[in-house]
Design a protein around this motif. Structure first.
Motif, short mmCIF file in Angstrom:
data_model
loop_
_atom_site.label_atom_id
_atom_site.label_comp_id
_atom_site.label_asym_id
_atom_site.label_seq_id
_atom_site.Cartn_x
_atom_site.Cartn_y
_atom_site.Cartn_z
N GLN A 193 -5.56 3.17 -5.60
CA GLN A 193 -4.68 2.32 -4.79
C GLN A 193 -5.33 0.98 -4.50
O GLN A 193 -4.71 -0.07 -4.65
CB GLN A 193 -4.37 3.00 -3.44
CG GLN A 193 -3.46 4.17 -3.56
CD GLN A 193 -3.37 4.96 -2.27
OE1 GLN A 193 -2.56 5.83 -2.21
NE2 GLN A 193 -4.17 4.71 -1.27
N MET B 290 -7.58 8.94 -5.61
CA MET B 290 -6.30 8.29 -5.32
C MET B 290 -6.49 7.00 -4.54
O MET B 290 -5.89 5.97 -4.87
CB MET B 290 -5.39 9.25 -4.55
CG MET B 290 -4.01 8.68 -4.29
SD MET B 290 -2.93 9.93 -3.56
CE MET B 290 -1.40 9.02 -3.47
N PHE B 291 -7.33 7.03 -3.50
CA PHE B 291 -7.50 5.84 -2.67
C PHE B 291 -8.26 4.74 -3.40
O PHE B 291 -7.99 3.55 -3.17
CB PHE B 291 -8.13 6.22 -1.33
CG PHE B 291 -7.12 6.80 -0.37
CD1 PHE B 291 -6.51 8.03 -0.62
CD2 PHE B 291 -6.75 6.11 0.76
CE1 PHE B 291 -5.57 8.55 0.24
CE2 PHE B 291 -5.81 6.63 1.64
CZ PHE B 291 -5.21 7.85 1.38
N HIS C 98 1.79 9.29 -5.93
CA HIS C 98 2.19 10.69 -5.68
C HIS C 98 3.20 11.14 -6.73
O HIS C 98 3.10 12.26 -7.26
CB HIS C 98 2.79 10.86 -4.29
CG HIS C 98 1.80 11.15 -3.22
ND1 HIS C 98 0.90 12.18 -3.27
CD2 HIS C 98 1.58 10.52 -2.04
CE1 HIS C 98 0.16 12.20 -2.18
NE2 HIS C 98 0.55 11.18 -1.42
N HIS D 89 -4.07 13.84 -2.36
CA HIS D 89 -5.26 13.67 -1.54
C HIS D 89 -5.49 14.89 -0.66
O HIS D 89 -5.86 14.78 0.50
CB HIS D 89 -5.18 12.37 -0.71
CG HIS D 89 -3.87 12.15 -0.02
ND1 HIS D 89 -3.58 12.65 1.22
CD2 HIS D 89 -2.78 11.47 -0.41
CE1 HIS D 89 -2.36 12.30 1.57
NE2 HIS D 89 -1.84 11.57 0.59
N TYR E 77 -0.80 12.13 -8.50
CA TYR E 77 -2.01 11.98 -7.68
C TYR E 77 -1.78 12.63 -6.33
O TYR E 77 -0.65 12.71 -5.85
CB TYR E 77 -2.33 10.49 -7.45
CG TYR E 77 -2.85 9.77 -8.67
CD1 TYR E 77 -4.22 9.64 -8.89
CD2 TYR E 77 -1.97 9.21 -9.59
CE1 TYR E 77 -4.70 8.95 -10.01
CE2 TYR E 77 -2.44 8.52 -10.71
CZ TYR E 77 -3.80 8.41 -10.91
OH TYR E 77 -4.27 7.74 -12.01
N HIS F 46 1.08 3.97 -2.94
CA HIS F 46 0.74 5.34 -2.54
C HIS F 46 1.85 6.30 -2.96
O HIS F 46 1.61 7.34 -3.55
CB HIS F 46 0.51 5.39 -1.03
CG HIS F 46 0.03 6.70 -0.52
ND1 HIS F 46 -1.30 7.04 -0.47
CD2 HIS F 46 0.71 7.76 -0.03
CE1 HIS F 46 -1.43 8.26 0.02
NE2 HIS F 46 -0.22 8.72 0.30
N PHE G 96 0.83 -1.20 0.00
CA PHE G 96 0.00 0.00 0.00
C PHE G 96 0.87 1.26 0.00
O PHE G 96 0.65 2.18 -0.79
CB PHE G 96 -0.94 0.02 1.21
CG PHE G 96 -1.65 1.32 1.40
CD1 PHE G 96 -2.82 1.59 0.71
CD2 PHE G 96 -1.14 2.29 2.25
CE1 PHE G 96 -3.48 2.82 0.87
CE2 PHE G 96 -1.78 3.51 2.41
CZ PHE G 96 -2.95 3.77 1.71
N LEU G 97 1.86 1.28 0.89
CA LEU G 97 2.71 2.47 0.98
C LEU G 97 3.52 2.68 -0.29
O LEU G 97 3.73 3.83 -0.72
CB LEU G 97 3.63 2.37 2.21
CG LEU G 97 2.90 2.34 3.56
CD1 LEU G 97 3.88 2.08 4.69
CD2 LEU G 97 2.12 3.62 3.79
N GLU H 69 -8.76 12.74 -2.91
CA GLU H 69 -8.51 11.59 -2.04
C GLU H 69 -9.30 10.37 -2.50
O GLU H 69 -8.78 9.26 -2.55
CB GLU H 69 -8.86 11.92 -0.59
CG GLU H 69 -8.62 10.76 0.35
CD GLU H 69 -8.90 11.11 1.80
OE1 GLU H 69 -9.76 10.44 2.40
OE2 GLU H 69 -8.26 12.04 2.32
#
Length: 160
Positions: free
Chosen positions: A145, A141-142, A126, A132, A130, A122, A118-119, A138
């Motif tokens: 992900q 982007m989420f 960025h 948030h 992207y 993420h 996930f990190l 947000e």
């Protein structure tokens, strides 16, 4: 492969398999996002103390965080874009705190590898622009992900 990835584990806590999985997930994300072939990025896995230093120095926040991305393609105020010979696309740097990833995996009730994935995603999103900062950004982007992680096979345990 779309990405040239330079990985560094400053903590010496990750296995070769975990680093390989992160790199494969980043390649998968680059494919989904249709990143230019040959783009470059670095991923550094650090301690909470190290990420806190970076967070303080570059973001004026004196606390550890889970992931920080430095996008090299963002134009700062007063910067001029250089156009010339064909050069590789350099996306930037992703810095991930291994202790925070472990803490958050336990807190959210999923595997360490899922949190690390996930990190990583993420951070790469960025680098690709992207963000948030607003509710609508947000959500975009989420959602992206979650879709990427699910397609890759790193689902949250409650999603099985």
């Amino acid at each position: 492969m779309r990405l040239s990835i330079d990985s560094h584990d400053e903590t010496n806590e990750l296995t070769d398999e975990q680093i390989k999985t992160v790199e494969e997930l980043l390649q998968f994300t680059a494919d989904v996002e249709e990143v230019t072939e040959g783009a470059e990025l670095s991923v550094t896995f650090v301690t909470n103390e190290r990420i806190q230093q970076v967070n303080k120095e570059y973001r004026d926040k004196d606390q550890p965080t889970d992931v920080i991305s430095f996008a090299l393609e963002e134009m700062g105020e007063g910067e001029i874009e250089i156009i010339g010979a064909v050069q590789p696309r350099i996306l930037g740097d992703i810095i991930i705190s291994i202790p925070r990833a472990r803490e958050q995996a336990e807190e959210y009730g999923h595997s360490f590898m899922r949190e690390l994935g996930f990190l990583s995603v993420h951070g790469l999103l960025h680098l690709l622009g992207y963000d948030h900062m607003t509710d609508s950004d947000e959500k975009v982007m989420f959602t992206k992900q979650k879709e990427i992680l699910n397609q890759y096979g790193l689902k949250r345990s409650e999603e099985f």
